[in-house]
Design a protein around this motif. Structure first.
Motif, PDB file in Angstrom:
ATOM      1  N   GLY A 192      -1.965  -9.365 -11.628  1.00 51.50           N
ATOM      2  CA  GLY A 192      -0.380  -9.317 -12.074  1.00 51.50           C
ATOM      3  C   GLY A 192       0.825  -8.649 -11.411  1.00 51.50           C
ATOM      4  O   GLY A 192       1.251  -8.632 -11.527  1.00 51.50           O
ATOM      5  N   ALA A 193       0.564  -7.932 -10.211  1.00 54.89           N
ATOM      6  CA  ALA A 193       1.257  -7.378  -9.253  1.00 54.89           C
ATOM      7  C   ALA A 193       1.503  -7.962  -8.363  1.00 54.89           C
ATOM      8  O   ALA A 193       0.658  -9.645  -8.448  1.00 54.89           O
ATOM      9  CB  ALA A 193       0.736  -6.679  -9.050  1.00 54.89           C
ATOM     10  N   GLU A 194       2.712  -7.577  -7.530  1.00 55.72           N
ATOM     11  CA  GLU A 194       3.331  -9.121  -6.814  1.00 55.72           C
ATOM     12  C   GLU A 194       3.284  -8.549  -5.176  1.00 55.72           C
ATOM     13  O   GLU A 194       3.454  -8.622  -4.461  1.00 55.72           O
ATOM     14  CB  GLU A 194       4.814  -9.228  -7.208  1.00 55.72           C
ATOM     15  N   GLY A 195       2.658  -7.392  -5.416  1.00 56.97           N
ATOM     16  CA  GLY A 195       2.013  -7.014  -4.049  1.00 56.97           C
ATOM     17  C   GLY A 195       1.195  -5.900  -4.094  1.00 56.97           C
ATOM     18  O   GLY A 195       1.542  -5.090  -5.146  1.00 56.97           O
ATOM     19  N   ILE A 196       1.151  -5.137  -2.990  1.00 61.80           N
ATOM     20  CA  ILE A 196       0.911  -3.881  -3.420  1.00 61.80           C
ATOM     21  C   ILE A 196       1.579  -2.555  -2.093  1.00 61.80           C
ATOM     22  O   ILE A 196       1.931  -2.668  -1.812  1.00 61.80           O
ATOM     23  CB  ILE A 196      -0.754  -2.871  -2.674  1.00 61.80           C
ATOM     24  N   ASN A 197       1.522  -1.576  -3.073  1.00 67.92           N
ATOM     25  CA  ASN A 197       2.447   0.054  -2.365  1.00 67.92           C
ATOM     26  C   ASN A 197       0.928   1.003  -1.325  1.00 67.92           C
ATOM     27  O   ASN A 197      -0.314   0.936  -2.487  1.00 67.92           O
ATOM     28  CB  ASN A 197       2.707   0.927  -2.759  1.00 67.92           C
ATOM     29  N   MET A 198       0.508   0.968   0.006  1.00 69.03           N
ATOM     30  CA  MET A 198      -0.305   1.832  -0.068  1.00 69.03           C
ATOM     31  C   MET A 198       0.775   3.402   0.940  1.00 69.03           C
ATOM     32  O   MET A 198       1.002   3.367   2.078  1.00 69.03           O
ATOM     33  CB  MET A 198      -1.072   0.796   1.371  1.00 69.03           C
ATOM     34  N   GLY A 199      -0.224   4.616   0.421  1.00 62.96           N
ATOM     35  CA  GLY A 199       0.773   5.544   1.522  1.00 62.96           C
ATOM     36  C   GLY A 199      -0.804   6.463   2.497  1.00 62.96           C
ATOM     37  O   GLY A 199      -0.639   6.097   3.419  1.00 62.96           O
ATOM     38  N   THR A 200      -1.647   7.007   1.332  1.00 61.35           N
ATOM     39  CA  THR A 200      -2.890   6.863   2.595  1.00 61.35           C
ATOM     40  C   THR A 200      -3.195   6.004   3.418  1.00 61.35           C
ATOM     41  O   THR A 200      -3.615   6.478   4.526  1.00 61.35           O
ATOM     42  CB  THR A 200      -4.326   7.346   1.560  1.00 61.35           C
ATOM     43  N   ARG A 201      -3.846   4.772   3.093  1.00 62.55           N
ATOM     44  CA  ARG A 201      -4.065   4.126   4.093  1.00 62.55           C
ATOM     45  C   ARG A 201      -3.219   3.789   5.173  1.00 62.55           C
ATOM     46  O   ARG A 201      -3.493   3.971   6.666  1.00 62.55           O
ATOM     47  CB  ARG A 201      -3.542   2.534   3.623  1.00 62.55           C
ATOM     48  N   PHE A 202      -1.854   3.890   5.384  1.00 65.12           N
ATOM     49  CA  PHE A 202      -0.379   4.488   6.171  1.00 65.12           C
ATOM     50  C   PHE A 202      -0.110   5.670   6.931  1.00 65.12           C
ATOM     51  O   PHE A 202       0.193   5.706   8.266  1.00 65.12           O
ATOM     52  CB  PHE A 202       0.938   3.089   5.946  1.00 65.12           C
ATOM     53  N   MET A 203      -0.589   6.903   6.632  1.00 61.09           N
ATOM     54  CA  MET A 203      -0.704   8.342   6.841  1.00 61.09           C
ATOM     55  C   MET A 203      -1.885   7.730   7.953  1.00 61.09           C
ATOM     56  O   MET A 203      -2.053   8.429   9.027  1.00 61.09           O
ATOM     57  CB  MET A 203      -1.280   9.297   6.119  1.00 61.09           C
ATOM     58  N   CYS A 204      -3.102   6.659   8.339  1.00 65.38           N
ATOM     59  CA  CYS A 204      -3.828   6.682   9.269  1.00 65.38           C
ATOM     60  C   CYS A 204      -3.382   5.985  10.164  1.00 65.38           C
ATOM     61  O   CYS A 204      -4.405   4.779  10.083  1.00 65.38           O
ATOM     62  CB  CYS A 204      -4.919   6.880   8.055  1.00 65.38           C
ATOM     63  N   THR A 205      -2.382   6.095  10.633  1.00 67.02           N
ATOM     64  CA  THR A 205      -1.663   4.401  11.904  1.00 67.02           C
ATOM     65  C   THR A 205      -2.131   5.244  13.134  1.00 67.02           C
ATOM     66  O   THR A 205      -1.787   6.580  12.734  1.00 67.02           O
ATOM     67  CB  THR A 205      -0.581   3.391  11.163  1.00 67.02           C
TER      68      THR A 205
END
Length: 331
Positions: A192-205
């Motif tokens: 039921g969400a309209e998207g995702i928020n990522m923190g840890t995954r973007f730390m590892c770029t």
């Protein structure tokens, strides 16, 4: 291409957000995320003064012409920052998207709305989501127990929290906590969400402004490598498991109060982890999604892979399941 109410609201190509992260949400990462077609967010309080935030926003504009926003987190602190001055810097810089988080943001919401700014409020429960909706925010980021940082005190994982919120909340909602790949995006949309928020995954770029050794530690860690500190103080925070966080948890079990652990958990020590790569030097945030992180791509590679994998799951895997059902019915 996956279009949702959220992508339409904030004018981005993909339903992916890089949430505000202390010491990490800087211009080089934010611009890379936005250039990849997702929504990058500068962390206001990473900048030592409102003037520094103004400069960081300008630096980000030099690196991208795509939409990006600013995160303003309002949390209890020993010496509260000048929130109104940071808010004014955001408004004067012409920012059109703000993520608020933490304590009741009503005064900030009211001021931002006067200037036509879209507000995404991050919260950890349905009741706080409904409260933010009543305050007039434009979207919610609903944050499950798996997340890095503050998961609240209800311990409700995303698998329950996201659909429970979707049942009651009318404004667009993105799912936070535990997301890192295309499977997670499809699951969030299904819930039921309209998207995702990522923190840890973007730390590892590649573009993440933290030490390479910390990124490699995230890749090496599995889903069990976090600790919940400040549980006994009802201000729970999920952080990476290391010598310091394990010691803090042990001290809390012995009845330690905040002043007893203050030196161990000082933000300056956590900042040094990101600067010099010694992951045992202080407390640093990481979520259970570490168990799903196996490489250090560019933001463009990561976003492209997530979207490709999500679309493949929807088109191929689900379609094959559905056509199998149709075949059986026809027979």
């Amino acid at each position: 291409m996956i279009k949702t109410r959220f992508t339409e609201l904030v004018g981005v190509e993909h339903p992916i957000v890089q949430g505000g992260m202390q010491w990490v949400g800087r211009a080089e990462l934010v611009a890379a995320v936005s250039n990849a077609g997702a929504l990058g967010l500068i962390t206001a309080l990473t900048q030592p003064t409102p003037e520094d935030l103004t400069k960081e926003i300008a630096r980000c504009r030099d690196l991208t012409d795509k939409p990006f926003g600013v995160n303003l987190t309002i949390l209890p602190s020993i010496k509260p920052p000048p929130y109104a001055e940071y808010r004014q810097a955001i408004i004067e810089a012409g920012i059109k998207i703000v993520e608020t988080a933490g304590n009741k943001p009503q005064e900030h919401v009211t001021e931002f709305k006067k200037h036509g700014i879209k507000i995404i409020h991050k919260c950890t429960s349905v009741r706080h989501g409904l409260s933010a909706e009543r305050m007039g925010v434009d979207a919610l980021s609903i944050d499950g127990f798996e997340c890095a940082g503050h998961p609240g005190e209800d311990d409700t994982p995303g698998l329950i929290l996201i659909p429970a919120a979707a049942d009651k909340i009318k404004i667009p909602m993105i799912a936070s906590g535990g997301f890192g790949d295309g499977r997670g995006l499809v699951a969030a949309l299904a819930l039921g969400a309209e998207g995702i928020n990522m923190g840890t995954r973007f730390m590892c770029t590649k573009e993440s402004p933290i030490h390479q050794l910390v990124k490699e530690k995230i890749v090496a860690n599995d889903e069990r490598e976090t600790e919940l500190i400040f549980r006994t103080m009802r201000n729970t925070s999920r952080v990476a498991k290391n010598a310091i966080s394990t010691k803090v948890v042990a001290m809390e079990k012995e009845g330690a109060k905040f002043e007893d652990v203050r030196e161990l958990v000082a933000g300056a020590r956590g900042k040094m982890v990101y600067a010099n790569g010694d992951h045992d030097e202080g407390i640093w945030s990481a979520g259970q999604v570490q168990g799903l992180i196996h490489d250090i791509p560019t933001c463009a590679e990561l976003v492209s892979r997530i979207m490709h994998d999500a679309e493949a799951i929807m088109r191929e895997r689900f379609e094959a399941m559905m056509s199998g059902t149709r075949r059986q019915a026809a027979e």
